[in-house]
Design an enzyme around this catalytic site. Structure first.
Site, PDB file in Angstrom:
ATOM      1  N   ARG A   1     -46.458  19.300  45.101  1.00  0.00           N
ATOM      2  CA  ARG A   1     -45.719  19.854  46.019  1.00  0.00           C
ATOM      3  C   ARG A   1     -45.271  21.173  45.280  1.00  0.00           C
ATOM      4  NH1 ARG A   1     -44.362  14.427  46.751  1.00  0.00           N
ATOM      5  NH2 ARG A   1     -43.250  14.481  44.948  1.00  0.00           N
TER       6      ARG A   1
ATOM      7  N   GLU B   1     -40.313   6.560  34.241  1.00  0.00           N
ATOM      8  CA  GLU B   1     -39.276   5.156  34.156  1.00  0.00           C
ATOM      9  C   GLU B   1     -40.127   4.087  34.018  1.00  0.00           C
ATOM     10  OE1 GLU B   1     -37.018   5.224  37.727  1.00  0.00           O
ATOM     11  OE2 GLU B   1     -35.896   3.377  37.153  1.00  0.00           O
TER      12      GLU B   1
HETATM   13  P1  AMP Z   1     -38.960  14.498  37.207  1.00  0.00           P
HETATM   14  O1  AMP Z   1     -40.112  14.346  36.342  1.00  0.00           O
HETATM   15  O2  AMP Z   1     -38.168  13.164  37.199  1.00  0.00           O
HETATM   16  O3  AMP Z   1     -38.012  15.543  37.075  1.00  0.00           O
HETATM   17  O4  AMP Z   1     -39.636  14.071  38.515  1.00  0.00           O
HETATM   18  C1  AMP Z   1     -39.925  15.511  39.262  1.00  0.00           C
HETATM   19  C2  AMP Z   1     -41.434  15.079  40.018  1.00  0.00           C
HETATM   20  O5  AMP Z   1     -41.019  13.867  40.963  1.00  0.00           O
HETATM   21  C3  AMP Z   1     -41.356  16.170  41.095  1.00  0.00           C
HETATM   22  O6  AMP Z   1     -42.528  16.723  41.266  1.00  0.00           O
HETATM   23  C4  AMP Z   1     -40.756  15.937  42.237  1.00  0.00           C
HETATM   24  O7  AMP Z   1     -41.365  16.253  43.514  1.00  0.00           O
HETATM   25  C5  AMP Z   1     -40.613  14.303  42.221  1.00  0.00           C
HETATM   26  N1  AMP Z   1     -39.416  13.750  42.568  1.00  0.00           N
HETATM   27  C6  AMP Z   1     -38.672  12.873  41.743  1.00  0.00           C
HETATM   28  N2  AMP Z   1     -37.462  12.487  42.234  1.00  0.00           N
HETATM   29  C7  AMP Z   1     -37.578  12.635  43.644  1.00  0.00           C
HETATM   30  C8  AMP Z   1     -36.775  12.954  44.733  1.00  0.00           C
HETATM   31  N3  AMP Z   1     -35.486  12.166  44.650  1.00  0.00           N
HETATM   32  N4  AMP Z   1     -37.115  13.413  45.966  1.00  0.00           N
HETATM   33  C9  AMP Z   1     -38.118  14.188  45.925  1.00  0.00           C
HETATM   34  N5  AMP Z   1     -39.102  14.400  44.837  1.00  0.00           N
HETATM   35  C10 AMP Z   1     -38.841  13.725  43.800  1.00  0.00           C
END
Ligand code: AMP
Length: 174
Positions: free
Chosen positions: A61, A98
């Site tokens: 994305r 996670e």
């Molecule tokens: P993180 O590493 O936890 O910051 O997760 C970020 C990645 O997971 C990004 O590439 C986001 O596109 C996706 N992501 C995680 N949580 C969500 C959410 N609630 N809604 C949309 N995309 C998410």
């Protein structure tokens, strides 16, 4: 169009990709020409005076607005991808999710030390993915690394994971 108006177009999808997650779906923003154009303008305004030479987008994305932003800034675009997708020699970085571990990769010749880089993804949740991307880009010792997201889930405090002094921007906060 204001950022609040764009924020109101983001769709909440409950229990995707798994139970308990509220997924912030930006396809409802991207599909509308005026939203896409305004989002591009807001992003470009943040970085147009920074001398950016490379926009690095995170699969998948982060490729959408990342490529648009690169074009607007007259910079190059570099993909960070999941393992095994990039064809030439790569650097890899693994990080904890996670459940279990994840790995991302970048081409070894993607960035030079003269570059000024902005790293881009659609959403900041825990920050784990972007921190791994930051570590990958640090290996090239570019002149500066900026971090950018379209949206941020503030309650997860993901931005606290980045080293102090790193410029982290998100246009829309939830
Ligand atoms: P993180 O590493 O936890 O910051 O997760 C970020 C990645 O997971 C990004 O590439 C986001 O596109 C996706 N992501 C995680 N949580 C969500 C959410 N609630 N809604 C949309 N995309 C998410």
């Amino acid at each position: 169009m204001t950022l609040d108006e764009i924020k109101n177009k983001v769709r909440d999808v409950y229990d995707f990709p798994q139970k308990g997650i509220v997924f912030k779906d930006l396809t409802t923003v991207f599909k509308e020409p005026e939203c896409l154009r305004e989002l591009s303008k807001h992003l470009t305004d943040l970085y147009k005076e920074k001398g950016i030479t490379k926009v690095v987008g995170i699969e998948s994305r982060g490729f959408i607005m990342g490529a648009i932003l690169a074009n607007q800034l007259e910079a190059g675009f570099v993909p960070i991808r999941k393992p095994g997708k990039l064809p030439a020699d790569t650097w890899s970085e693994s990080y904890d999710k996670e459940y279990g571990k994840d790995t991302i990769e970048i081409h070894k010749d993607a960035i030079q030390s003269e570059d000024i880089v902005v790293l881009h993804d659609d959403l900041l949740a825990t920050g784990g993915t972007m921190l791994a991307a930051y570590h990958l880009v640090e290996r090239f010792h570019p002149r500066k690394i900026y971090i950018n997201f379209i949206t941020e889930l503030e309650f997860l405090k993901g931005r606290e994971i980045f080293p102090p002094g790193v410029d982290v921007e998100a246009l829309i906060k939830f």
